[in-house]
Design a protein around this motif. Structure first.
Motif, PDB file in Angstrom:
ATOM      1  N   VAL A  11       0.760  -1.355   0.010  1.00 19.95           N
ATOM      2  CA  VAL A  11       0.055  -0.026  -0.052  1.00 19.95           C
ATOM      3  C   VAL A  11       1.012   1.233  -0.188  1.00 19.95           C
ATOM      4  N   GLY A  12       2.122   1.125  -0.459  1.00 13.35           N
ATOM      5  CA  GLY A  12       3.228   2.183  -0.133  1.00 13.35           C
ATOM      6  C   GLY A  12       2.815   3.487  -1.097  1.00 13.35           C
ATOM      7  N   SER A  13       3.102   4.466  -0.361  1.00 12.17           N
ATOM      8  CA  SER A  13       2.870   5.920  -1.396  1.00 12.17           C
ATOM      9  C   SER A  13       3.671   6.070  -2.519  1.00 12.17           C
ATOM     10  N   VAL A  14       4.801   5.435  -2.751  1.00  9.31           N
ATOM     11  CA  VAL A  14       5.584   5.443  -3.747  1.00  9.31           C
ATOM     12  C   VAL A  14       5.780   4.230  -4.553  1.00  9.31           C
ATOM     13  N   LYS A  15       5.620   3.985  -5.925  1.00  4.35           N
ATOM     14  CA  LYS A  15       5.675   2.806  -6.636  1.00  4.35           C
ATOM     15  C   LYS A  15       6.951   2.364  -7.074  1.00  4.35           C
ATOM     16  N   ALA A  16       7.534   3.240  -7.964  1.00  8.02           N
ATOM     17  CA  ALA A  16       8.810   2.689  -8.736  1.00  8.02           C
ATOM     18  C   ALA A  16       9.727   2.136  -7.821  1.00  8.02           C
ATOM     19  N   ASP A  17      10.101   2.889  -6.647  1.00 11.41           N
ATOM     20  CA  ASP A  17      11.264   2.540  -5.831  1.00 11.41           C
ATOM     21  C   ASP A  17      10.549   1.345  -4.989  1.00 11.41           C
ATOM     22  N   VAL A  18       9.516   1.065  -4.649  1.00 10.52           N
ATOM     23  CA  VAL A  18       8.894  -0.074  -3.922  1.00 10.52           C
ATOM     24  C   VAL A  18       9.242  -1.245  -4.595  1.00 10.52           C
ATOM     25  N   ILE A  19       8.594  -1.199  -6.084  1.00 11.63           N
ATOM     26  CA  ILE A  19       8.865  -2.199  -6.902  1.00 11.63           C
ATOM     27  C   ILE A  19      10.179  -2.582  -7.361  1.00 11.63           C
ATOM     28  N   ALA A  20      11.231  -1.668  -7.305  1.00  5.31           N
ATOM     29  CA  ALA A  20      12.537  -1.985  -7.330  1.00  5.31           C
ATOM     30  C   ALA A  20      13.082  -2.815  -6.157  1.00  5.31           C
ATOM     31  N   GLN A  21      12.642  -2.435  -5.010  1.00  7.50           N
ATOM     32  CA  GLN A  21      13.175  -2.893  -3.775  1.00  7.50           C
ATOM     33  C   GLN A  21      12.740  -4.424  -3.567  1.00  7.50           C
ATOM     34  N   VAL A  22      11.313  -4.604  -4.074  1.00 13.70           N
ATOM     35  CA  VAL A  22      10.724  -5.747  -3.472  1.00 13.70           C
ATOM     36  C   VAL A  22      10.674  -6.915  -4.600  1.00 13.70           C
ATOM     37  N   ALA A  23      10.626  -6.590  -5.723  1.00 12.70           N
ATOM     38  CA  ALA A  23      10.485  -7.486  -6.947  1.00 12.70           C
ATOM     39  C   ALA A  23      11.615  -8.580  -6.905  1.00 12.70           C
ATOM     40  N   PRO A  24      12.830  -7.997  -6.743  1.00 21.50           N
ATOM     41  CA  PRO A  24      14.098  -9.027  -7.069  1.00 21.50           C
ATOM     42  C   PRO A  24      13.963 -10.125  -5.902  1.00 21.50           C
ATOM     43  N   HIS A  25      13.253  -9.883  -4.641  1.00 17.65           N
ATOM     44  CA  HIS A  25      13.125 -10.951  -3.722  1.00 17.65           C
ATOM     45  C   HIS A  25      12.272 -12.117  -3.804  1.00 17.65           C
ATOM     46  N   LEU A  26      11.202 -11.958  -4.659  1.00 14.67           N
ATOM     47  CA  LEU A  26      10.158 -12.683  -4.943  1.00 14.67           C
ATOM     48  C   LEU A  26      10.286 -13.767  -5.667  1.00 14.67           C
ATOM     49  N   PRO A  27      10.010 -14.936  -5.256  1.00 17.63           N
ATOM     50  CA  PRO A  27      10.361 -16.204  -6.085  1.00 17.63           C
ATOM     51  C   PRO A  27       9.241 -16.237  -7.190  1.00 17.63           C
TER      52      PRO A  27
END
Ligand SMILES: NC(=O)C1=CN([C@@H]2O[C@H](COP(=O)(O)OP(=O)(O)OC[C@H]3O[C@@H](n4cnc5c(N)ncnc54)[C@H](O)[C@@H]3O)[C@@H](O)[C@H]2O)C=CC1
Ligand SMILES: O=C(O)C(=O)Cc1ccc(O)cc1
Length: 307
Positions: A98-114
């Motif tokens: 639900v983060g208020s910012v999207k590009a940076d959150v996607i860059a942070q999260v996506a690489p960790h997900l299986p």
């Protein structure tokens, strides 16, 4: 409203997670909602007020068997938490935030997900200046926007299911790409928050000169600034650091306009001021006519609830 997910896990039990819980309960949208909070004190409060069907002491316990995991934490810690939950996620689960910012959150999260989970980032354009587990309420998302920001390869079925959940919680859902989202939010939310923080800071400096008069004679406009400037410091520190480029771009433009207005005042250029204020008044009227102003009594909606 039919159940949308069997089991939902809310990570971080603050304003947004607690509002989601009450909204899901109101709509009967989830079979079980489990919650995780980092601090023992927040977990204790959650248990006391009946926030979540089950409050878990570990991230692993919260996310295992969850069909939907929603990260409801400050944007600066999304990547670290994603790394911690990744080994425990159920195959086929949807991960959202639900983060208020999207590009940076996607860059942070996506690489960790299986590869066997679906990532569907989202952002509700609804909130208050309050935070913590006791600050949420079921109506927070009613008639507010929820922006879904699909990433490369986001599964349409997972997106449709998340959309159904948010619609069940009262929101109007639209999709937007991450860069555009961050620019729009820099204009409509992030820069205005920084300006409010600044104005209240200036008034606080002046207080030394004017004693308590700044507070005593606060007009409505300044009171609105103080409400916004009371927002959570951790959340907003992270928003500015995370949406750095877009916020700096908008603040640059803001500063130019401010200088132009300053010059008009110094030079006694009333026409410039009048033209400018006529243009901005039309923008406000446009928002009200479009039915997007929840404070406007004409639309029969409550304003932002103050607690
Ligand atoms: N407050 C608002 O008006 C809105 C906030 N958002 C976004 O929603 C997210 C959550 O915001 P709120 O619910 O308002 O915040 P909040 O401050 O009420 O709750 C955040 C929760 O995250 C927890 N947390 C912090 N760091 C953590 C970590 N490393 N691991 C686990 N938990 C951690 C905190 O202890 C707290 O329980 C943020 O990303 C914010 O940008 C989105 C729309 C509106
Ligand atoms: O309280 C207010 O005025 C807000 O602007 C709430 C808000 C804060 C942050 C968001 O990402 C979305 C909405």
């Amino acid at each position: 409203m039919p159940q949308v997910y069997e089991r939902v896990a809310l990570i971080g039990l603050g304003l947004i997670a607690s509002s989601m819980f009450w909204a899901m309960k109101r709509g009967g949208l989830a079979g079980e909602v489990v919650g995780y909070a980092r601090s023992a004190e927040t977990r204790e409060t959650a248990r006391e007020i009946g926030l979540c069907d089950r409050v878990c002491d570990t991230l692993a316990e919260a996310v295992e068997d969850a069909d939907l995991v929603v990260l409801c934490i400050p944007v600066g810690v999304m990547g670290a938490v994603a790394a911690q939950i990744a080994p425990h996620l159920k195959a086929g689960a949807t991960i959202s935030d639900v983060g208020s910012v999207k590009a940076d959150v996607i860059a942070q999260v996506a690489p960790h997900l299986p590869d066997n989970v679906h990532f569907v980032p989202a952002h509700p354009l609804a909130g208050t200046e309050h935070s913590g587990p006791a600050s949420g309420f079921a109506e927070l998302f009613d008639n507010r926007w929820l922006l879904i920001v699909p990433t490369e390869g986001t599964d349409p079925a997972a997106t449709a299911q998340l959309r159904a959940l948010w619609e069940g919680m009262g929101a109007n859902v639209e999709e937007m790409d991450a860069e555009h989202h961050d620019l729009v939010l820099a204009v409509t939310s992030h820069a205005p928050h920084l300006i409010a923080y600044t104005m209240v800071g200036v008034a606080d400096d002046l207080r030394r000169v004017t004693d308590t008069e700044v507070i005593k004679y606060s007009a409505a406009g300044f009171r609105d600034f103080t409400r916004i400037a009371a927002s959570d410091p951790t959340m907003w520190r992270d928003v500015f650091l995370s949406n750095k480029e877009a916020t700096l771009e908008i603040l640059g433009r803001f500063t130019e306009e401010l200088f132009a207005l300053q010059r008009a005042i110094r030079q006694g250029d009333g026409d410039h001021l009048h033209d400018y204020f006529t243009r901005t008044r039309a923008i406000r009227r446009g928002i009200i006519e479009a039915g997007q102003d929840t404070d406007a009594p004409d639309f029969g909606r409550g304003g932002e609830r103050s607690k």
